[in-house]
Design an enzyme around this catalytic site. Structure first.
Site, PDB file in Angstrom:
ATOM      1  NE  ARG A  41       4.530  -0.679   4.953  1.00 38.03           N
ATOM      2  CZ  ARG A  41       3.952  -1.842   5.217  1.00 38.03           C
ATOM      3  NH1 ARG A  41       4.062  -2.374   6.419  1.00 38.03           N
ATOM      4  NH2 ARG A  41       3.254  -2.487   4.310  1.00 38.03           N
TER       5      ARG A  41
ATOM      6  CE1 TYR B 215       3.075  -7.268   5.118  1.00 30.69           C
ATOM      7  CE2 TYR B 215       4.829  -5.726   4.588  1.00 30.69           C
ATOM      8  CZ  TYR B 215       3.705  -6.053   5.304  1.00 30.69           C
ATOM      9  OH  TYR B 215       3.189  -5.154   6.197  1.00 30.69           O
TER      10      TYR B 215
ATOM     11  CG  ASP C 150       7.015  -4.376   7.634  1.00 26.81           C
ATOM     12  OD1 ASP C 150       7.887  -5.113   8.148  1.00 26.81           O
ATOM     13  OD2 ASP C 150       5.807  -4.445   7.923  1.00 26.81           O
TER      14      ASP C 150
ATOM     15  CG  HIS D 236       5.962  -8.693   7.089  1.00 31.27           C
ATOM     16  ND1 HIS D 236       5.386  -9.926   7.263  1.00 31.27           N
ATOM     17  CD2 HIS D 236       5.049  -7.798   7.508  1.00 31.27           C
ATOM     18  CE1 HIS D 236       4.165  -9.769   7.756  1.00 31.27           C
ATOM     19  NE2 HIS D 236       3.930  -8.485   7.932  1.00 31.27           N
TER      20      HIS D 236
ATOM     21  CD  GLU E 241       6.980  -2.572  10.489  1.00 32.19           C
ATOM     22  OE1 GLU E 241       6.872  -1.434   9.961  1.00 32.19           O
ATOM     23  OE2 GLU E 241       6.020  -3.344  10.597  1.00 32.19           O
TER      24      GLU E 241
ATOM     25  CD  GLU F  41       3.758  -6.255  12.143  1.00 32.13           C
ATOM     26  OE1 GLU F  41       3.911  -5.063  11.844  1.00 32.13           O
ATOM     27  OE2 GLU F  41       3.368  -7.109  11.342  1.00 32.13           O
TER      28      GLU F  41
ATOM     29  NE  ARG G 282       5.896  -0.780  13.466  1.00 25.54           N
ATOM     30  CZ  ARG G 282       4.977  -1.652  13.083  1.00 25.54           C
ATOM     31  NH1 ARG G 282       5.147  -2.943  13.251  1.00 25.54           N
ATOM     32  NH2 ARG G 282       3.867  -1.252  12.518  1.00 25.54           N
TER      33      ARG G 282
ATOM     34  CD  GLU H 156       1.264  -0.059  10.357  1.00 18.64           C
ATOM     35  OE1 GLU H 156       1.250  -0.678  11.430  1.00 18.64           O
ATOM     36  OE2 GLU H 156       1.471  -0.603   9.261  1.00 18.64           O
TER      37      GLU H 156
ATOM     38  CD1 TRP I 269       3.700 -13.996   3.765  1.00 14.62           C
ATOM     39  CD2 TRP I 269       2.771 -12.881   5.484  1.00 14.62           C
ATOM     40  NE1 TRP I 269       2.913 -12.998   3.233  1.00 14.62           N
ATOM     41  CE2 TRP I 269       2.344 -12.299   4.272  1.00 14.62           C
ATOM     42  CE3 TRP I 269       2.323 -12.357   6.695  1.00 14.62           C
ATOM     43  CZ2 TRP I 269       1.475 -11.211   4.226  1.00 14.62           C
ATOM     44  CZ3 TRP I 269       1.468 -11.268   6.658  1.00 14.62           C
ATOM     45  CH2 TRP I 269       1.047 -10.700   5.426  1.00 14.62           C
TER      46      TRP I 269
HETATM   47  O1  KDG Z   1      -2.196  -9.085  10.263  1.00 14.81           O
HETATM   48  C1  KDG Z   1      -0.889  -8.871   9.851  1.00 14.81           C
HETATM   49  C2  KDG Z   1      -0.675  -7.411   9.536  1.00 14.81           C
HETATM   50  O2  KDG Z   1      -1.082  -6.607  10.603  1.00 14.81           O
HETATM   51  C3  KDG Z   1       0.763  -7.120   9.236  1.00 14.81           C
HETATM   52  O3  KDG Z   1       1.199  -7.902   8.174  1.00 14.81           O
HETATM   53  C4  KDG Z   1       0.893  -5.644   8.903  1.00 14.81           C
HETATM   54  O4  KDG Z   1       3.265  -5.769   8.996  1.00 14.81           O
HETATM   55  C5  KDG Z   1       2.260  -5.121   9.055  1.00 14.81           C
HETATM   56  C6  KDG Z   1       2.366  -3.689   9.302  1.00 14.81           C
HETATM   57  O5  KDG Z   1       3.480  -3.254   9.563  1.00 14.81           O
HETATM   58  O6  KDG Z   1       1.358  -3.000   9.241  1.00 14.81           O
HETATM   59 MG    MG Z   2       4.899  -4.754   9.931  1.00 13.73          MG
END
Ligand code: KDG
Ligand code: MG
Length: 403
Positions: A147, A159, A211, A213, A237, A263, A284, A340, A403
């Site tokens: 990634r 991030y 990602d 996010h 992602e 996630e 995921r 992951e 976030w």
């Molecule tokens: O606690 C939050 C994290 O697990 C997250 O920000 C991690 O986005 C993430 C990832 O893809 O690992």
């Molecule tokens: Mg993530």
């Protein structure tokens, strides 16, 4: 096989983890991960005050019945706190079942459907040069999938670019989250350049992931997906927040870049539409936030019917117990995609003694009975809970953003 004790251990070996320990009358102990990053004590209380007392005297072998009892029996359904608590109990019961049978959990799930599990690591950098150096480090370690995240020029914080060892996301500790500033246009201009740079440097022989996010609107996500198509990402992602599953239709109309989501999900109902309408390519959900092995398998079984593959969340804020449980599921399901794996800090590796292995970009859960993770409670006691929050994002004008 009656349960005689169920307790919760909150500790911080390198970062915060909540661990459930379940003991049975014949001396078999199972462990589960109940960590919910930034909200650890809520799950600890849910377990200590409401779930653990109900487990005493129950038959540890009745995993499905216990799952239904805790899910339907609470009346109040779903949600991250509830589903993380149920997951921890479920994972511990699978651990016990494996130990009782003298088999690794994956054997109880039908046995290995592949030799090993491909994992992706996290490469990141404060600029493109640093990202490429980190990417190369991952390739040197044998990763076949990586990634890529880099700091967006013009933004103070991005991030995925954590402190030096890259194993944490939470720069601030204590009483309040750190606040970051987000500007979508700067990101949308930068992300294609970043992916282009990685492909120019490393070619197309490595799987490249990214990602987003949850930062974009659906139409912005469609634009990003289209812009990234020449760099053939394995996936993007969480391109947009997924509370509104139908929003992904709009992304699909604009790009063939594969999409991975899940996630922050905690049940099959969070992804039912995404899967049955084929709006995503990878689901995921993580074993510890989605009701444990029992429920995660249900999610992956639904996904299999629609050609959606797994891509389980495995960030370092999930303990090694979660990672082990995920690897047992990954090894046994027909529609595995990728897992992951960003590793755990040294202190965590002292407290959780694992039998899983990483070799040339692939992981295996090992052959130890149960999950193959021993939890050293005494060692954990040396690391008291250390309250920490994930950051909060604001736009330039101060509006709170995802976030
Ligand atoms: O606690 C939050 C994290 O697990 C997250 O920000 C991690 O986005 C993430 C990832 O893809 O690992
Ligand atoms: Mg993530």
């Amino acid at each position: 096989m009656k349960i005689t004790d169920a307790r919760v251990v909150v500790s911080s070996p390198g970062r915060n983890y909540v661990t459930v320990v379940i003991e049975t009358e014949d001396g078999i102990t199972g462990i589960g991960d109940a960590t919910l990053n930034g909200r650890e004590l809520a799950v600890a209380s849910y377990l200590r005050d409401h779930v653990c007392p109900l487990l005493i005297g129950r038959d540890a072998r009745r995993i499905e019945d216990t799952w239904q009892y805790l899910y339907k029996g609470a009346y109040w359904r779903r949600g991250p706190v509830t589903m993380t608590a149920i997951a921890a109990v479920d994972i511990a019961l699978w651990d016990i079942k494996g130990k009782a049978a003298g088999m690794p959990v994956y054997q109880l799930l039908g046995g290995a459907a592949r030799e090993a599990v491909m994992v992706y690591g996290h490469a990141s950098g404060a600029d493109l040069q640093e990202l490429c150096e980190d990417f190369q480090r991952h390739l040197d370690q044998g990763y076949k999938a990586v990634r890529a995240q880099a700091a967006v020029p013009g933004l103070e914080k991005t991030y995925g670019i954590g402190p030096a060892d890259r194993t944490v996301y939470e720069p601030a500790s204590g009483s309040a989250p750190q606040e970051d500033v987000w500007e979508t246009s700067a990101y949308l201009d930068f992300a294609p350049k970043m992916m282009e740079c990685v492909r120019e440097e490393f070619g197309y022989g490595v799987h490249l992931l990214h990602d987003v996010h949850h930062r974009l609107t659906p139409i912005e996500a469609g634009r990003l997906g289209a812009a990234l198509e020449p760099y053939r990402p394995f996936w993007i992602e969480d391109p947009t927040p997924a509370e509104d599953q139908s929003a992904f239709r709009l992304i699909r109309q604009h790009t063939t870049t594969p999409i991975a989501v899940g996630e922050v999900f905690n049940s099959i109902w969070d992804c039912q539409q995404l899967i049955t309408e084929r709006l995503i390519d990878y689901i995921r959900t993580s074993v510890s936030h989605t009701g444990g092995i029992t429920h995660l398998r249900r999610v992956f079984s639904l996904a299999e019917l629609y050609g959606v593959r797994s891509g389980s969340h495995g960030a370092g804020d999930l303990s090694p117990v979660s990672l082990a449980a995920a690897l047992h599921v990954d090894l046994s399901i027909p529609n595995f995609g990728i897992q992951e794996y960003m590793g755990h800090r040294e202190q965590a590796r002292e407290v959780f003694l694992t039998s899983y292995t990483f070799d040339d970009g692939y992981m295996h859960p090992g052959e130890a009975p149960g999950l193959g993770v021993e939890f050293d409670e005494e060692a954990a006691a040396a690391y008291p809970y250390d309250p920490k929050y994930l950051p909060v994002n604001r736009r330039l004008d101060g509006t709170v953003h995802d976030w």
